[in-house]
Design an enzyme around this catalytic site. Structure first.
Site, PDB file in Angstrom:
ATOM      1  N   ARG C 263       0.832  -0.529  -0.354  1.00 22.50           N
ATOM      2  CA  ARG C 263       0.105  -0.060   0.099  1.00 22.50           C
ATOM      3  C   ARG C 263       0.541   1.006   0.292  1.00 22.50           C
ATOM      4  O   ARG C 263       1.377   1.538   1.088  1.00 22.50           O
ATOM      5  CB  ARG C 263      -0.447   0.229   0.915  1.00 22.50           C
ATOM      6  CG  ARG C 263      -1.859   1.113   1.876  1.00 22.50           C
ATOM      7  CD  ARG C 263      -2.534   0.741   2.423  1.00 22.50           C
ATOM      8  NE  ARG C 263      -2.021   1.990   3.444  1.00 22.50           N
ATOM      9  CZ  ARG C 263      -1.295   2.374   4.681  1.00 22.50           C
ATOM     10  NH1 ARG C 263      -2.418   1.418   5.500  1.00 22.50           N
ATOM     11  NH2 ARG C 263      -1.088   3.249   5.326  1.00 22.50           N
ATOM     12  N   HIS C 267      -3.981   4.389   4.565  1.00 17.18           N
ATOM     13  CA  HIS C 267      -5.159   3.718   4.911  1.00 17.18           C
ATOM     14  C   HIS C 267      -6.064   4.365   4.293  1.00 17.18           C
ATOM     15  O   HIS C 267      -6.418   3.543   3.614  1.00 17.18           O
ATOM     16  CB  HIS C 267      -5.068   3.704   6.074  1.00 17.18           C
ATOM     17  CG  HIS C 267      -6.606   2.324   6.293  1.00 17.18           C
ATOM     18  ND1 HIS C 267      -6.382   1.164   6.024  1.00 17.18           N
ATOM     19  CD2 HIS C 267      -7.365   2.581   6.937  1.00 17.18           C
ATOM     20  CE1 HIS C 267      -7.330   0.812   6.095  1.00 17.18           C
ATOM     21  NE2 HIS C 267      -8.128   1.448   7.034  1.00 17.18           N
ATOM     22  N   TYR C 276       3.914   5.740  11.063  1.00 23.26           N
ATOM     23  CA  TYR C 276       4.249   4.862  12.282  1.00 23.26           C
ATOM     24  C   TYR C 276       4.979   4.001  10.950  1.00 23.26           C
ATOM     25  O   TYR C 276       5.088   3.179  11.081  1.00 23.26           O
ATOM     26  CB  TYR C 276       2.693   4.334  11.910  1.00 23.26           C
ATOM     27  CG  TYR C 276       1.676   4.253  10.892  1.00 23.26           C
ATOM     28  CD1 TYR C 276       1.678   3.296   9.823  1.00 23.26           C
ATOM     29  CD2 TYR C 276       0.731   4.997  11.166  1.00 23.26           C
ATOM     30  CE1 TYR C 276       1.006   3.469   8.958  1.00 23.26           C
ATOM     31  CE2 TYR C 276      -0.141   4.340   9.738  1.00 23.26           C
ATOM     32  CZ  TYR C 276       0.125   3.684   8.858  1.00 23.26           C
ATOM     33  OH  TYR C 276      -0.816   3.823   7.452  1.00 23.26           O
TER      34      TYR C 276
END
Ligand SMILES: Cc1ncc(C[n+]2csc(CCOP(=O)(O)OP(=O)(O)O)c2C)c(N)n1
Ligand SMILES: Cc1ncc(C[n+]2csc(CCOP(=O)(O)OP(=O)(O)O)c2C)c(N)n1
Ligand SMILES: [Mg+2]
Ligand SMILES: [Mg+2]
Lengths: 373, 336, 373, 336
Positions: C263, C267, C276
């Site tokens: 990805r 998100h 993160y």
């Protein structure tokens, strides 16, 4: 086609065994080291345990037939799986089981009357989990595997070297909870043992409906090593459990054991297995009886004499007598018990209902013109 | 007309629904060879085949979720949940999928799923086998909820539930499975009373007593007992719990001015609260007393030796009636 | 250490590949037969699809940044996984996906405006599932895998030779639903494909938190054969999906594909991945871009010329323009829509509420002294 | 005293609870490095370590079930459910284990588990991100349920929930996370008002308006608006939803004679029904009108462009007040 570090020993036909159906001791390189120290004397103790828990089971079934218990889930046929695994544990290990692990509870030191309390309908749990480090029976299929995993996470956090053990059935492996428990256990590498008693049936459903492949194979897909052992072989079960415990105590993470056994009785005393299973199947499994084969082995070596057998049977009868006495001696719970312990701290909603009900009950003693409850 | 047990009536209704529509199939744990732990599906696998009476692996979320997929493909699955207390692993699929898909897809995807749930206590079973979880579902928009109280309704309403294009929770009072009654089999569903209509099962003038499922017969006993005492109780069997047929209840309460609701489920947040609130809204000026709830306590279902204290019985219902009437012989006093 | 019939191809490092990161065509004995018929022309079509869905994704992201969409879940980086798999399907196959499979929806023939409806907040689903044989996006993680399994059971009952495909992420593999779906699919041997896009992240959680071993390994434990393919390799994904479809259509039962991808974006547009994850990781994956490698391969063979690339880019821009126009042209739903389709048949509770609310709304137009809603 | 946002106040309360008791640990999806999708746990993993602020794999049943196991071993787990609509996969463990284990084991096993649930709508999100599932839990015996409405309560009540030996569902009104307020940090919990007490947040004489969580501030706005109109509304913030502090509501309704309840959850079977029923039982002779419910409709949560129609707002609350007062200017008419 490898699966990372996690492999399964004893897949397919080659389920691991140390004592054959006929009572012949065979050796197995993977298991032998784990039971090298087991003396004949100790094996006799395991035999005795199995005889006693079978006797407890028979007595409880009789008590149910006589109307003294509301229900009983027999363990008949699963004595080796339960005794072999439970006897491998230390007192500071913690067990989370389903309703059928009365043999395990016996090994944990349960008071006999406590064993029967739930099944007589006196209470929703029989014993104090912290007294014998075993949770009371779980009825929701598979739910306890998550509790064991969480408890093991607690062990890990505490830096202890004990283990949590989850007992569950073949049917339970289909529940989301059991699979999620493996996800969490593998992710956190916690000291938990997934001990699956594949007794071939989930009520009327054969294990093949849950899985076409051996259940032990499930674990590898989560990165959890597994063993598939003859669950009617008390030594093999003991060895496998020690293997898993060694892994748990040394920070090796979770393990999965499939103990291949057979539910020789009904699912519970309310069940009628003749509706769904072939009598021949039961006969086939009678030939693999877990107690008979140890007896044969020990008799052959002379470690078990007819006199000892008689003594053990008598001891078992004594236990059964105590069980019956405890059962019949149980007094019915007081009405107030219905309200006790819903909460740990006072709750205004419930207090009001309880007051209301007390007043209602009191009204009957005051006014005898109405029927009593 | 033939006499049959409650359980047998459901069986007959399932059979008829399967005969009438090849898209109807049954799924659940132990419903095949065993015929279910209560034998409700007895003989159906033998007659319709294992593809239409499907023993599923042991997983309730999957039972509900695969039923959703089957509904997507035009089937009408009838799912058996073995006992009330085992419905919760399927709760997510019921609440987020079964209940919502029709709305989500603006009516393009229908969810004609029937979920059969043996419910309620009084059978001396251990935990999780005697619960009354209906309020979780009556509060879930998108579901219909019914509870049957007699063999004829059991027969007709299972057929109606299956024929309904909406998902239906069908609650079966397990302790009444062996009750017998007259059942008229066959018959066009269009001629049967709507699944959503309440039914007045005893006429009365002093108090309206509303209930459903297992307590309907207890309520009728209460009405008989009260009659001896000069109190005339009108008993209403709700049949549909979501939506409740308020028109029938309202009309009764407007006459009697007093309402008692009884169910086995816990009191707080139970269906009784919804009925009390709605009827108060609709009949405030006709009410001569606050609606009274006679229900299970706010406790987990207790051990079987204690269940008699938890379950509303004839005496507790009569006590509730006395309270509604403001009669001094109420055992529990009049403070509400 | 075998696992019955079910094995996993492409475990560990040896994830199956047909086009390398650099755009070199390599052969693989297991996959090659499945794409032997794919011409350069067809590969250009796949390239074009990927360019278009990336362009759709960029445009939708821009629309969100401009406040025209409430939210958007980008597929950036996952084009090969989605196009390679979706282009293997027939119209009569049925897809159950999560929120991220906009590339799949594109291949199914979704109307562009329908693609955006949910994300603008106009409706809870964008299209008629039966028009493109694809369910609308599922937000409850993993839930759709059970729907696909049930649908496949329906296919089996109907005797059809189509398949159901469940798309889900790496994170989803931890949910009970996904594991139960494998249990049911294996038990009933239904024609379902579990297509897992392992894009390495579940919001902020790296895939290693869900599983220490490759996700494709999970399937074998349920008796389901699996393949682990390079998810940024459109040919390998196409081949793997054809393998699974062949199994499904011929009564071979369920299959599992892990498409290893990444990805590259957040998100959703509400997420900030810099909190993160390491920027270097993203860079590493940029070098494995699914579109660039096909372009390199096709350019090298001369099958793709700069002129064609320009033409394709222009076509993609056209699609983006249509998407934008459709988005901006969407009219807000009417208030009554809030009550529509809760039930298929009339419901007295809801009708009363609707009447009540209509009267309430009407009150505002009648009485303008109160503020409007 | 310091000014902080609602979200920050929960963060501070969690921090304090973790400092006070080493057995407190947090678990959930994305709560570590990310600090949760709402950043409520921001910085806590950094300060307390990954063993006390645990990112779990993506499985809610497992979050709840492992929390049960941790509680067995003496821990006090605080579980974050990412959004209201994702609690259902954990429903079985909550209802059958978390809620029942203390009762089942006759008090031997405590379940001091706190379940944090960001709930409610108004944030323009897609399906499953705006639900109000509280009634499922208030109907579940064995659970305590609270909902917070302001930063000070958020801070204090998360500490109280964690310190409580019973399981507590702690509902956070996500659309208020950025609201600021004064928070007094630290302080002995024994001196704070009980987590179970309701609070009168505006005194009034004409109507009692009961609510909780996100609608408390809307209710206060309504009271202000009504005051201009000469109507005096008493607003009660329930704080505890199970049990409800009926003493406070009852005392108010005895004075005002009128009750309006508002919540975002669907009306049928919602908490409003329970409150209406219980207050009618307790204050029947004081009520001058039927209690009025102003709630979300009986629909799945709608698409975000429709949510303004679903959510009770100032106007709908005032309309409810008008109905309770029997005022002809009620927009929706007086027919209940
Ligand atoms: C969640 C749930 N679903 C269904 C049941 C009903 N039930 C009780 S025992 C059982 C079969 C369990 O089989 P298995 O896991 O193999 O254990 P065994 O009884 O053979 O020891 C079922 C379906 C239950 N207790 N819980
Ligand atoms: C049951 C449930 N729990 C939590 C969430 C919140 N959530 C949305 S997406 C997501 C991560 C999903 O990760 P993955 O399955 O890898 O799919 P990806 O987003 O990477 O495509 C989470 C936790 C949800 N939607 N549903
Ligand atoms: Mg079994
Ligand atoms: Mg992912």
């Amino acid at each position: 086609m490898g699966h990372g570090e996690a492999g399964t020993a004893g897949q397919g036909q080659d389920m691991l065994q140390l004592i054959t159906d006929k009572g012949v001791r065979v050796s197995h390189p993977e298991l032998d080291p784990y039971i090298a120290d087991v003396t004949d004397e100790e094996l006799v103790k395991l035999y005795e345990d199995m005889v006693v828990v079978r006797r407890i089971d028979t007595e409880a079934t009789a008590l149910q037939r006589q109307g003294e218990l509301a229900l009983w889930p027999p363990l008949l046929g699963q004595e080796a799986s339960q005794i072999g695994s439970a006897r491998a544990l230390r007192p500071d290990d913690f067990v989370f089981s389903s309703y059928r692990e009365n043999g395990v509870a016996y090994c944990r030191g349960v008071d006999l009357t406590d064993l029967i309390r739930v099944w007589r309908g006196n209470a929703s749990s029989g014993w104090d989990p912290y007294e014998i480090n075993m949770a009371t029976p779980q009825i929701i299929i598979g739910a306890q595997t998550l509790h064991a995993t969480g408890y093991a996470l607690g062990i890990q956090q505490d830096g202890a070297d004990s283990a949590a053990v989850a007992y569950f059935g073949d049917g339970a492996t289909s529940e989301g909870d059991v699979n999620e428990a493996m996800v969490f256990a593998a992710s956190f590498q916690v000291p938990v043992i997934f001990f699956c008693q594949n007794n071939h049936w989930a009520i009327s459903e054969p294990v093949g409906l849950q899985s076409h492949i051996p259940l032990a194979g499930r674990a590898a897909g989560f990165g959890i090593p597994s063993m598939r052992v003859d669950g009617n072989d008390v030594l093999a079960v003991l060895a496998a459990t020690r293997w898993a415990l060694e892994r748990a105590r040394s920070g090796g993470g979770p393990s999965f054991i499939e103990a291949v056994t057979y539910r020789m009785g009904p699912h519970t005393t309310a069940d009628d297995p003749t509706r769904y299973r072939d009598a021949n199947e039961l006969e086939d499994w009678r030939a693999k009886d877990p107690i008979a084969r140890v007896a044969a082995l020990l008799e052959a070596s002379g470690a078990l004499t007819p006199a000892m057998e008689e003594q053990i049977a008598a001891a078992a009868d004594g236990v059964a007598k105590d069980l019956r006495a405890g059962c019949l001696g149980l007094v019915d719970p007081e009405p107030e018990a219905v309200f006790a312990h819903v909460y740990a701290t006072p709750n205004s909603w419930l207090e009001r209902q309880q007051e209301h009900y007390s007043r209602y009950l009191a009204g009957f003693s005051a006014d005898t013109t109405e029927g009593s409850n | 007309m033939s006499t049959m047990t409650f359980g047998r009536a459901i069986n007959a209704g399932l059979r008829k629904a399967m005969e009438d529509d090849p898209k109807v199939l049954l799924m659940g744990e132990d419903i095949g060879k065993l015929g279910g732990v209560f034998r409700i599906t007895d003989g159906l696998q033998k007659d319709f085949g294992a593809h239409r009476v499907i023993d599923t692996p042991l997983a309730e979320a999957a039972i509900m979720g695969t039923a959703v997929g089957l509904a997507y493909r035009g089937f009408r699955p009838v799912c058996e949940i073995q006992f009330d207390g085992f419905i919760y692993p399927g709760f997510d699929q019921i609440v987020c999928q079964v209940a919502k898909l029709h709305y989500r897809t603006q009516g393009r995807v229908k969810m004609p799923i029937t979920i059969r749930v043996p419910f309620g206590g009084g059978i001396g079973s251990p935990e999780h086998h005697s619960e009354s979880p209906e309020a979780y579902f009556t509060h879930t928009s998108g579901l219909r909820v019914v509870a049957v109280s007699n063999p004829q309704d059991a027969y007709t309403m299972i057929r109606q539930a299956i024929a309904c294009d909406d998902p239906v929770l069908y609650f079966e009072p397990k302790r009444r499975y062996h009750t017998k009654g007259e059942v008229e089999e066959g018959g066009a569903l269009s001629l049967a009373p709507s699944m959503e209509s309440a039914r007045t099962v005893a006429a009365g003038t002093d108090v309206t007593l509303v209930t459903y499922g297992p307590l309907v017969s207890t309520a009728l006993d209460a009405a008989t007992a009260a009659a001896d005492d000069g109190v005339s109780i009108e008993v209403i069997d709700l049949r549909s719990l979501a939506p409740v047929d308020y028109a029938v209840v309202e009309a009764s309460v407007r006459r009697t001015g007093r309402l008692v609701i009884t169910h086995e489920a816990a009191q707080s947040g139970g269906l009784g609260a919804e009925i009390a609130a709605s009827i108060t809204e609709r009949c405030f000026n006709f009410l001569e007393a606050a609606p009274v709830r006679v229900t299970g306590f706010d406790i987990p279902y207790p051990a079987s030796k204690l269940e008699k204290h938890h379950l509303p019985d004839l005496d507790r219902i009569l006590d509730g009636v006395d309270r509604a009437l403001g009669r001094p012989n109420s055992q529990s006093g009049l403070e509400g």
